[in-house]
Design an enzyme around this catalytic site. Sequence first.
Site, mmCIF file in Angstrom:
data_model
loop_
_atom_site.group_PDB
_atom_site.id
_atom_site.type_symbol
_atom_site.label_atom_id
_atom_site.label_comp_id
_atom_site.label_asym_id
_atom_site.label_seq_id
_atom_site.Cartn_x
_atom_site.Cartn_y
_atom_site.Cartn_z
ATOM 1 N N ASP A 20 0.856 -1.179 0.000
ATOM 2 C CA ASP A 20 0.000 0.000 0.000
ATOM 3 C C ASP A 20 0.897 1.234 0.000
ATOM 4 O O ASP A 20 1.606 1.495 0.977
ATOM 5 C CB ASP A 20 -0.892 -0.026 1.251
ATOM 6 C CG ASP A 20 -1.905 1.104 1.300
ATOM 7 O OD1 ASP A 20 -1.707 2.116 0.601
ATOM 8 O OD2 ASP A 20 -2.884 0.982 2.062
ATOM 9 N N HIS A 21 0.841 1.993 -1.107
ATOM 10 C CA HIS A 21 1.766 3.115 -1.260
ATOM 11 C C HIS A 21 1.443 4.273 -0.315
ATOM 12 O O HIS A 21 2.240 5.212 -0.177
ATOM 13 C CB HIS A 21 1.762 3.607 -2.709
ATOM 14 C CG HIS A 21 3.119 4.016 -3.195
ATOM 15 N ND1 HIS A 21 4.060 4.607 -2.389
ATOM 16 C CD2 HIS A 21 3.702 3.915 -4.414
ATOM 17 C CE1 HIS A 21 5.163 4.854 -3.084
ATOM 18 N NE2 HIS A 21 4.971 4.450 -4.313
ATOM 19 N N ARG A 22 0.300 4.237 0.358
ATOM 20 C CA ARG A 22 0.028 5.239 1.381
ATOM 21 C C ARG A 22 0.883 4.992 2.620
ATOM 22 O O ARG A 22 1.222 5.928 3.350
ATOM 23 C CB ARG A 22 -1.460 5.192 1.795
ATOM 24 C CG ARG A 22 -2.448 5.502 0.703
ATOM 25 C CD ARG A 22 -3.875 5.254 1.202
ATOM 26 N NE ARG A 22 -4.075 3.887 1.647
ATOM 27 C CZ ARG A 22 -5.197 3.432 2.210
ATOM 28 N NH1 ARG A 22 -6.211 4.266 2.414
ATOM 29 N NH2 ARG A 22 -5.304 2.172 2.573
#
Length: 429
Positions: free
Chosen positions: A399-401
């Site tokens: 998850d790039h967040r």
Amino acid sequence: MPTIKSFPLPDLGEGLTEADLLTWLVAVGDTIELNQNIAEVETAKAAVELPSPFAGVVAALHVAEGDTVEVGVPIIDIRVGGDDADTEPEPAAPEVDVTVPAEDGDERVPVLVGYGVAKEGSSRRSGRGAAPATPTPNGQNGKPLAAPPVRKMAKDNAVDLAEVPATGDRGDVTREDIDIYLKGDNPVEERTVERVGREERTPIKGVRKHTADAMVRSAFTAPHVTEFVTVDVTETLTLLDSLRASAHFADVRLTPLALVAKAVLVALKSNPSLNSSWDETTQEIVTKHYVNLGIAAATPRGLMVPNIKDAHEKSLVDIARALSDLTRTAKEGKSSPADLADGTITITNVGVFGVDAGTPILNPGEAAILCFGSIRRMPWEHEGEIALRSVTTLSLSFDHRLVDGQQGSQFLALVGRLLSNPVDMIALG
């Protein structure tokens, strides 16, 4: 004087509000004992058997097999007291093998059947009537003997268990019996499953529905990034052979997946962002200082991801034993909601299907999932020369967040390095 007591579908925990009634284990007129299992139900999390909170005689079944029922809706009436059953005063409700969070959020407490959320609701019928038909006698309570996963397999393939010759040790129908029956290899009688037209339609319910909803929600909520690395795991396989010969693993099935799991646990120590979650409500990143290691498992009921609780505290022997227990329980359809809850990071092993790599979708609420591909012998550069080596591909979706490119790349590279040089894994673990 006998009295009629209704038993509503209890709150099975994990915030679930409904369940599918898979199989009745009793019929109208049966005399049942306290805590006797009366039905198997499937929630979005798992299949569980419901024990009766009363001893008595079954007076009515209000739900048909295959129906979806909301929590609090009566599913069975039991006549207690009088001459029908030798009963004591109304007993306390028995426990079901599920748990729900305590109010303070720090512990998990058992749910008591019959004392769940009681609210107005209705069952959504499957079109087969208000109550199941009387089963064909050839087992307990007049029903063919078969484990719940086998009953589900039979239902999915429109097979009447009463028509399948049983070869199980207890006179029960097994998966193999159904396979033989479906292939038309039944030595007793040639039968085929009738299909309407050239299509087959299967209702999307239970675990498969939950999985589909969760995967869509994950794919469109968490910005996925997937990276790949191909590594030489020859030394890890050599270590695996040595460990298998050790007395410590004499009664344990040790697989390459156990060493992949160990490498992930070691790599997380220096890459904690991969073991975190995104709290949308509070707008906080929650970094976990414990690891509940999820293992994606293909089962007859669909994809399930049970997890090894507190895997970071376990030895390699414990991890190997937990993997065996976890996958066996999942394939038998016996994983409880607690087994599937609170995972922090997941491994999916596509190598068992002969697949080299994949781009896995995150298990909802987790920051990363590692995909372990098949191990193949192939030419590879080793110590300045071309040699035949054992090679595998690892892919990591994150998850790039929560995880930026550098963090994800460092974690994946470290897992690969640990599997290439297992001495480092032992030293750092």
